[in-house]
Enzyme design. Structure first.
Site, PDB file in Angstrom:
ATOM      1  N   LYS A  53      46.240  43.614  48.496  1.00 27.91           N
ATOM      2  CA  LYS A  53      45.769  43.167  47.173  1.00 27.91           C
ATOM      3  C   LYS A  53      46.613  41.989  46.682  1.00 27.91           C
ATOM      4  O   LYS A  53      46.077  41.016  46.146  1.00 27.91           O
ATOM      5  CB  LYS A  53      45.824  44.341  46.185  1.00 27.91           C
ATOM      6  CG  LYS A  53      44.779  45.417  46.500  1.00 27.91           C
ATOM      7  CD  LYS A  53      44.944  46.691  45.680  1.00 27.91           C
ATOM      8  CE  LYS A  53      43.882  47.723  46.100  1.00 27.91           C
ATOM      9  NZ  LYS A  53      43.966  48.982  45.360  1.00 27.91           N
ATOM     10  N   GLN A  97      48.012  51.922  41.380  1.00 28.05           N
ATOM     11  CA  GLN A  97      47.536  52.370  42.689  1.00 28.05           C
ATOM     12  C   GLN A  97      47.535  53.902  42.753  1.00 28.05           C
ATOM     13  O   GLN A  97      48.503  54.554  42.358  1.00 28.05           O
ATOM     14  CB  GLN A  97      48.438  51.776  43.795  1.00 28.05           C
ATOM     15  CG  GLN A  97      47.983  52.095  45.201  1.00 28.05           C
ATOM     16  CD  GLN A  97      46.640  51.461  45.583  1.00 28.05           C
ATOM     17  OE1 GLN A  97      46.246  50.428  45.032  1.00 28.05           O
ATOM     18  NE2 GLN A  97      45.921  52.081  46.501  1.00 28.05           N
ATOM     19  N   ASP A 120      40.266  48.287  37.648  1.00 25.61           N
ATOM     20  CA  ASP A 120      39.739  49.326  38.539  1.00 25.61           C
ATOM     21  C   ASP A 120      38.477  49.973  37.958  1.00 25.61           C
ATOM     22  O   ASP A 120      37.779  50.700  38.665  1.00 25.61           O
ATOM     23  CB  ASP A 120      40.785  50.430  38.738  1.00 25.61           C
ATOM     24  CG  ASP A 120      41.568  50.275  40.030  1.00 25.61           C
ATOM     25  OD1 ASP A 120      40.975  49.833  41.021  1.00 25.61           O
ATOM     26  OD2 ASP A 120      42.760  50.631  40.033  1.00 25.61           O
TER      27      ASP A 120
END
Ligand code: GUN
Length: 290
Positions: A53, A97, A120
């Site tokens: 990422k 994460q 997200d």
């Protein structure tokens, strides 16, 4: 032989387009879109994903901020880190994460991320917006699945889609996106009875069950499109482990198109993270995310 949908190439195109948008945004505002990535603990797979990422962030010309925190951080200290990122006007997107180490409450932590920075799409406000067809931030893997489908399907209306997996990250949101495209959607999971018989009815199969080899050739009807979201590490014949999906790809020659693992959905998830960060930056500075 079924057509292989090249997620790696399609994701590279998307990242190139995001890079153009980043440059234009920078010219317009004198600001570089910025993504903050919070990584707690030492999960090796999470470290690999976060490294990807961050590399993609650099590739688009965005700035990244990394917060690597110890596995034994307490809930209050982690929430304080998120509060600081929420309050920082230079940060446009925040990603925590998953999975988080045991002892932390993921729901409370995801709730704390400001919805307009929630790249997200996991915050309940964004989940709610998605469920009513609104314009919130949408989870990255489902967006990637739809984008891949759009490379092989022109008209989704009335198609039968079967989703295997009911997770908040993939199964539920991708089902809503398919419904929004006027597919007839069946959401199934590992305890669904007669699963092969249901999957056999599908024009579109999305499998996100985390079970290597679950979807066999006999489950898929000729001409169907199969999107394999699984990322499973299994022992290889040479003693080294390898990554496989949830579908037995070599049994799917009769499908119209399938995604490989690796190189299918995975790169799209990363690319949409950056697309979402670009959107969040636009929402903050241009007043819209389009
Ligand atoms: N862990 C596995 N998939 C994801 C994802 O899409 N986002 C985050 N933040 N963590 C993950």
């Amino acid at each position: 032989m079924a057509r292989l949908i090249d997620g790696k190439a399609i994701a590279a195109d998307l990242l190139d387009r995001v890079a153009v948008d980043v440059a234009a945004f920078r010219t317009r505002h004198g600001i570089v879109p910025t993504l903050a990535v919070v990584l707690v603990g030492d999960d090796p797979a999470s470290h690999v994903y976060v490294a990807r990422k961050l590399a993609a962030t650099r590739r688009t010309g965005m700035t990244s901020i990394e917060r690597r925190l110890p596995a034994d951080i307490d809930q209050a200290a982690l929430l304080a880190q998120i509060d600081a990122l929420n309050a920082d006007a230079a940060v446009h997107g925040i990603l925590v994460q998953l999975p988080l180490p045991a002892g932390l409450d993921p729901a409370a932590i995801l709730d704390r991320v400001a919805p307009d920075k929630d790249v997200d799409g996991f915050h309940p406000v964004n989940v709610g917006r998605l469920s009513i067809g609104g314009s919130g931030l949408v989870p990255c893997t489902p967006l990637g699945c739809i984008h891949l489908l759009e490379t092989v399907i022109d008209d989704f209306r009335g198609l039968k889609a079967v989703v295997i997996g009911k997770s908040n990250i993939v199964g539920k949101p991708v089902s809503l996106l398919l419904l929004e495209k006027e597919c007839t959607v069946t959401v199934t999971h590992i305890n669904t009875r007669n699963l092969p018989a249901i999957v056999c009815t599908a024009d579109i199969v999305i499998v996100a069950a985390g079970r290597p080899g679950l979807v066999r050739g006999g489950w898929v009807r000729p001409g169907a499109v199969v999107i394999d979201v699984g990322i499973n590490r299994v022992p290889g014949i040479d003693g080294r482990s390898r990554i496989v999906g949830d579908a037995v790809t070599h049994e799917l020659d009769h499908a119209a198109a399938v995604t490989p693992v690796p190189g299918g959905v995975g790169p799209m998830t990363v690319a949409y993270l950056l697309a979402n960060t670009m959107r969040a930056a636009r929402m903050a500075h241009d007043g819209n995310g389009t």
